[in-house]
Design an enzyme around this catalytic site. Structure first.
Site, mmCIF file in Angstrom:
data_model
loop_
_atom_site.group_PDB
_atom_site.id
_atom_site.type_symbol
_atom_site.label_atom_id
_atom_site.label_comp_id
_atom_site.label_asym_id
_atom_site.label_seq_id
_atom_site.Cartn_x
_atom_site.Cartn_y
_atom_site.Cartn_z
ATOM 1 N N ALA A 1 0.823 -1.209 0.000
ATOM 2 C CA ALA A 1 0.000 0.000 0.000
ATOM 3 C C ALA A 1 0.861 1.266 0.000
ATOM 4 O O ALA A 1 0.692 2.153 -0.840
ATOM 5 C CB ALA A 1 -0.925 -0.032 1.205
ATOM 6 N N LYS A 12 8.710 7.768 15.633
ATOM 7 C CA LYS A 12 7.670 7.051 14.878
ATOM 8 C C LYS A 12 7.423 5.684 15.506
ATOM 9 O O LYS A 12 6.282 5.223 15.625
ATOM 10 C CB LYS A 12 8.116 6.901 13.413
ATOM 11 C CG LYS A 12 7.303 5.917 12.574
ATOM 12 C CD LYS A 12 5.963 6.471 12.152
ATOM 13 C CE LYS A 12 4.933 5.438 11.761
ATOM 14 N NZ LYS A 12 5.143 4.736 10.535
ATOM 15 N N ASN A 62 4.076 3.070 16.731
ATOM 16 C CA ASN A 62 3.879 1.653 16.401
ATOM 17 C C ASN A 62 3.857 0.786 17.665
ATOM 18 O O ASN A 62 3.119 -0.201 17.729
ATOM 19 C CB ASN A 62 4.981 1.160 15.446
ATOM 20 C CG ASN A 62 4.926 1.843 14.094
ATOM 21 O OD1 ASN A 62 5.878 2.475 13.683
ATOM 22 N ND2 ASN A 62 3.796 1.765 13.421
ATOM 23 N N SER A 84 -1.102 -1.602 10.283
ATOM 24 C CA SER A 84 -0.437 -2.540 9.364
ATOM 25 C C SER A 84 -0.314 -3.937 9.979
ATOM 26 O O SER A 84 -0.433 -4.931 9.271
ATOM 27 C CB SER A 84 0.934 -1.997 8.972
ATOM 28 O OG SER A 84 1.711 -1.725 10.116
HETATM 29 O O1 PAF Z 1 1.845 0.630 10.996
HETATM 30 C C1 PAF Z 1 0.878 1.405 10.889
HETATM 31 O O2 PAF Z 1 -0.286 1.033 10.695
HETATM 32 C C2 PAF Z 1 1.149 2.911 10.956
HETATM 33 O O3 PAF Z 1 2.549 3.080 11.058
HETATM 34 C C3 PAF Z 1 0.450 3.637 12.103
HETATM 35 C C4 PAF Z 1 1.085 5.003 12.325
HETATM 36 C C5 PAF Z 1 0.495 2.829 13.371
HETATM 37 C C6 PAF Z 1 -0.964 3.973 11.742
HETATM 38 O O4 PAF Z 1 -1.811 2.878 11.564
#
Ligand code: PAF
Length: 308
Positions: free
Chosen positions: A10, A187, A191, A258
């Site tokens: 994606a 970031k 997660n 994800s």
């Molecule tokens: O992995 C993910 O889905 C994205 O990095 C996040 C920021 C957690 C949003 O769904």
């Protein structure tokens, strides 16, 4: 510019499609999913976003990097569990001046790329877009987030300024950083707060905040990760990691993260480079990480027992 996207799930598809809107770019998406590749080549890549539906046709897709020439830019978007393997099978894409940019989730991607290509070619960064695959050649883009990148050590050089301009023009507004590791860890905090918990509980990101039990787990997991990062002298890009994580949860409330997408599709997850990486680093630095250990072990067992 010749641009290859290594791993056109994606996220890779979204970035590739936008960069291909600029006439000066020749974008090749590389992905091992043959139906996706075939659909992109025959019908274009369709992106459904809050702004509406758009089909991007100015793209070529292939199932392997074999036979492609060295590129100006390679964006690495494979799952973080296969970064090194995927890059080592695509070394023909990398010439002396190629920029190899990782915008993946998790810890260790920069280091893995540096194992197989020269460190001077590697750039690091993050993205916080929310997207998922709907079907072959079809992507849903739920929300645009940030794209931030930089040199792996030191301030952004001229090539980074040019790259930022390119991303900006392609509709992927980017910013530059001199603190790539701090960005990657910041970031990672989101997660750590979201992925394993949502994957185990089977809920959308925003639903985490409806449950005091989930809130206490995500706060605990984030606090452990921050303690490990601090022991490793990481400079986080926020003074309030828990508030930051909750803000990301609110901003991506409607996302199926994800890791939950992976579990639903019975794919291996990125647990080892998210919560698992914290457990591993915690052991090295003598920082206890019990919540991340439980989350890691639960997701490992889930992914070892996908129904046939
Ligand atoms: O992995 C993910 O889905 C994205 O990095 C996040 C920021 C957690 C949003 O769904």
């Amino acid at each position: 510019m010749d641009i290859a996207v290594l791993g056109a799930g994606a996220m890779g598809s979204v970035y590739g499609a936008h960069l291909a809107t600029l006439a000066e770019n020749k974008v090749t998406l590389i992905d091992i999913w043959p139906q996706h590749v075939e659909a992109i080549n025959s019908q274009g890549l369709s992106i459904n976003s809050p702004e509406g539906d758009q089909v991007y046709k100015n793209l070529t897709a292939v199932t392997s990097a074999q036979g492609l020439k060295a590129q100006d830019l390679v964006i690495v978007f494979v799952k973080a569990t296969v970064t090194q393997e995927a890059m080592s099978q695509a070394l023909n894409l990398v010439g002396p001046k190629t920029m190899v940019l990782t915008l993946q989730n998790g810890l260790g991607n920069i280091e893995k790329l540096c194992q197989v290509v020269e460190a001077k070619n590697v750039l690091g960064g993050i993205n916080s877009y929310g997207s998922s695959i709907k079907g072959p050649g079809q992507v849903i883009l739920r929300g645009r987030g940030e794209t931030v990148f930089g040199e792996i050590d030191g301030p952004p050089s001229e090539r980074l300024v040019n790259l930022k301009n390119l991303f900006d023009q392609a509709g992927l507004p980017a910013s530059l950083t001199s603190n790539v590791q701090g960005r990657v860890w910041t970031k990672l905090i989101s997660n750590i707060a979201i992925n394993a918990l949502c994957a185990i509980m089977g809920i959308k990101n925003g639903q985490l905040l409806n449950h005091p039990e989930a809130i206490s787990l995500l706060e605990g997991a984030v606090s452990e990760a921050v303690a490990v990062g601090q022991a490793m002298s990481i400079t986080f890009e926020t003074d309030h990691p828990i508030q930051y994580a909750k803000k990301v949860i609110k901003n991506t409330a409607e996302n199926v993260c994800s890791m939950l997408q992976d579990v639903r599709a019975k794919r291996p997850t990125e647990i080892a480079v998210i919560n698992g990486a914290i457990v591993e680093a915690g052991l090295k630095h003598n920082i206890p990480t019990p919540i991340n250990l439980v989350l890691t072990n639960l997701v490992k067992v889930i992914q070892q027992n996908y129904p046939a």
